[in-house]
Design a protein around this motif. Structure first.
Motif, mmCIF file in Angstrom:
data_model
loop_
_atom_site.group_PDB
_atom_site.id
_atom_site.type_symbol
_atom_site.label_atom_id
_atom_site.label_comp_id
_atom_site.label_asym_id
_atom_site.label_seq_id
_atom_site.Cartn_x
_atom_site.Cartn_y
_atom_site.Cartn_z
ATOM 1 N N ASP A 92 -89.095 1.764 27.091
ATOM 2 C CA ASP A 92 -88.196 2.340 26.096
ATOM 3 C C ASP A 92 -86.976 2.977 26.771
ATOM 4 O O ASP A 92 -85.863 2.925 26.266
ATOM 5 C CB ASP A 92 -88.966 3.396 25.287
ATOM 6 N N SER A 93 -87.220 3.556 27.948
ATOM 7 C CA SER A 93 -86.142 4.223 28.664
ATOM 8 C C SER A 93 -85.165 3.210 29.266
ATOM 9 O O SER A 93 -83.956 3.428 29.275
ATOM 10 C CB SER A 93 -86.749 5.093 29.765
ATOM 11 N N VAL A 94 -85.709 2.083 29.755
ATOM 12 C CA VAL A 94 -84.869 1.108 30.457
ATOM 13 C C VAL A 94 -84.174 0.143 29.479
ATOM 14 O O VAL A 94 -83.072 -0.327 29.745
ATOM 15 C CB VAL A 94 -85.708 0.351 31.512
ATOM 16 N N GLN A 106 -93.057 4.207 27.547
ATOM 17 C CA GLN A 106 -91.971 5.155 27.807
ATOM 18 C C GLN A 106 -90.992 4.602 28.835
ATOM 19 O O GLN A 106 -89.783 4.806 28.726
ATOM 20 C CB GLN A 106 -92.536 6.504 28.281
ATOM 21 N N ALA A 107 -91.534 3.922 29.857
ATOM 22 C CA ALA A 107 -90.658 3.331 30.873
ATOM 23 C C ALA A 107 -89.810 2.218 30.253
ATOM 24 O O ALA A 107 -88.594 2.154 30.459
ATOM 25 C CB ALA A 107 -91.493 2.798 32.029
#
Lengths: 287, 275
Positions: free
Chosen positions: B117-119, B114-115
């Motif tokens: 994918d977010s960045v 998730q991290a």
């Protein structure tokens, strides 16, 4: 194949080669069976005592209150033919129950669709919370039946007005629980989403909702519980159809057997609804 | 021509500097009035340096770290990273939180994914997966990637948090008492894993770490910042650690340089700024 099944029930049949490995599993399942049987036995004893007391009171009141046997006979005849329809004042219990469940389902669904987003909003914004909390606090303790006239005026139909009071009833617990759940998201989780630049969408779907879902389901469980309580009174007020109307109609027909049977049915359905949301809550709890 | 770097002068900006903390005061409103956590903080941190903030509980170490991270805004002064004043968190700074802060409803893999994918929204799914797998491999969690955070030990949770911070490939890593809750053995192996991760990237990342463990601070750091006691804590002393890398735990602890720094820190924490 036969010995396999037998083995799992009779300790004497376990042969030496597999006995050592399966013994702990086996004694564990024995333990669970024992526990279940004990619990079942105890509830049966409780129900037996209750029936005995009921019969005692019934005899004491000269059978003005029907005893268990008379009631259960009526109950049996009711549930063995639940779907008959002989006009407005004589419908099977199944039909009445379905009417009530349908109203509860409608009111509860509309309330849920509204309460969850509003709850999320109140929980995530201190500003909104301070603005709307007083209104919620004033409206929450009002008996939903007080809304019935407003429902009648607005919807011009007793059945819809009943749905309306169920809607009002189901609103508050879900709304409040959602708001509390969202407001209690730990700073740690908020900071994670800030530090890794989560978009609002990612924050809502990956942090806010997973964290608050157990709270929301608790709210739904409380809502459906109160809704099921209120539907009986609501249908006594609105008349026409439904389990509440059935209770009132049976009282007017002086059939206490039917009234008590309806109470048993209402209780059973309420229990099932509650257990369903309890199960849902366990399924969606991340702990 | 750049002027030679005076590491203690925060009034000018220098390209070698990773982080510059200039005249920072941080206070919080409380029901009892304004609480000043730290006051008059001036600190230059070079790119690629590992710096420890050490001090007694409540001296505002984490507050300074959060100011670099952008989670807390300085009341006065500024934190500058790459010529820019920090106003919010960003993917150039990876944070490892004190309580791991893994999302308990996601697997180890998903927490890192998730991290990432977010960045890196522009990378393909398989590239992002590859990044996550690379760091899971680095911290030895490949076999545990599908477990939930509740199913793994404290050390594994911390490894996941470190992998998550490294996976977004930040220039700066901020570690808030990262190994505080771990037993001594796990701690030691994580120290070595952290320096290995740092070295595998040519020691380019700047690491700022809050700790209350003296040995940890000396083993990992190029420089140790000792804070005075709060409220209104400030920098008491900056101790350089000029012990060459790679450092090897066993011989390191026995070296005279280590002992000298340890004694100095002990003196500062136990006597000069005793709680």
């Amino acid at each position: 194949m036969k010995t396999m099944t037998l083995k799992s029930f009779l300790p004497g049949l376990t042969d030496k080669s597999t006995g050592a490995a399966s013994a702990p599993v086996f004694s564990q399942s024995i333990y669970i069976v024992k526990q279940t049987l004990t619990n079942l036995f105890l509830s049966l004893v409780g129900i037996g005592l209750f029936l005995l007391m009921w019969e005692g009171i019934s005899v004491y009141l000269d059978r003005n209150l029907p005893g268990p046997l008379a009631t259960l006979t009526v109950l049996w005849s009711m549930i063995s033919n639940p779907w008959y329809d002989n006009g407005p004042n004589d419908k099977g219990i199944g039909l009445q129950l379905m009417m009530s469940i349908e109203r509860v389902f409608k009111g509860f669904s509309i309330a849920t669709i509204l309460a969850i987003p509003v709850g999320v909003l109140l929980g995530s914004s201190k500003l909104f919370y301070k603005m709307f909390d007083p209104i919620v606090q004033i409206l929450k303790p009002v008996s939903p039946l007080a809304w019935f006239p407003i429902g009648l005026v607005a919807l011009k139909n007793a059945g819809s007005a009943t749905v309306f009071i169920i809607f009002i009833t189901s609103l508050w617990p879900t709304l409040i629980n959602t708001a509390v759940g969202v407001a209690s998201i730990p700073d740690d989780f908020r900071n994670v989403s800030k530090a890794f630049g989560f978009s609002p969408f990612r924050y809502i779907t990956k942090v806010l909702l997973p964290y608050s879902v157990p709270h929301i389901i608790t709210g739904l469980r409380l809502s459906i519980g109160v809704a099921w309580l209120v539907i009986v009174a609501g249908e006594m007020l609105s008349g026409g159809t439904g389990i509440g109307f059935f209770v009132w109609d049976s009282w007017n027909a002086l059939s206490l057997e039917k009234v008590i049977s309806a109470i048993i049915i209402i209780g059973t359905v309420g229990l099932l609804l509650d257990r369903f949301f309890l199960f849902l809550g366990k399924k969606f709890s991340y702990k | 021509m750049e002027t030679p770097l005076d590491i203690n002068d925060t009034s000018v900006y220098h390209s070698e500097l990773g982080i510059q903390i200039r005249n920072v005061d941080i206070s919080f409103p409380t029901p009892k009035g304004i609480y000043t956590a730290v006051k008059n903080i001036n600190l230059n941190i070079k790119s690629g340096e590992i710096v420890s903030l050490i001090g007694h509980s409540g001296c505002g170490k984490s507050t300074i770290l959060n100011a670099i991270g952008g989670l807390v805004k300085p009341t006065k002064g500024e934190v500058v990273v790459k010529y820019k004043t920090i106003t919010a968190p960003g993917p150039d700074r990876g944070i490892v939180f004190q309580h791991y802060s893994l999302l308990p409803w996601m697997s180890v893999f998903e927490n890192i994914y998730q991290a990432v994918d977010s960045v890196f929204p522009d990378k393909s799914k398989s590239e992002k997966k590859e990044i996550v797998h690379y760091y899971l491999q680095k911290v030895g969690l490949m076999n545990h990637k599908d477990k939930s955070p509740q199913q793994i030990s404290g050390g594994m949770k911390q490894r996941t948090a470190i992998a998550r911070a490294f996976a977004i490939n930040p220039n700066i890593l901020l570690l808030d008492e990262p190994f505080g809750a771990l037993d001594a053995l796990t701690k030691s192996s994580l120290h070595e894993e952290l320096t290995a991760l740092w070295s595998s990237d040519e020691q380019k990342k700047t690491i700022v770490m809050v700790t209350h463990d003296i040995e940890e601070a000396i083993f990992l750091s190029d420089k140790i910042v000792v804070l005075t006691n709060g409220p209104a804590a400030t920098i008491g002393e900056i101790i350089p650690v000029n012990i060459p890398r790679p450092r090897e735990k066993k011989t390191f602890v026995a070296s005279p340089e280590y002992k000298a720094i340890r004694d100095q820190l002990l003196y500062l924490l136990m006597e000069a700024y005793a709680a």
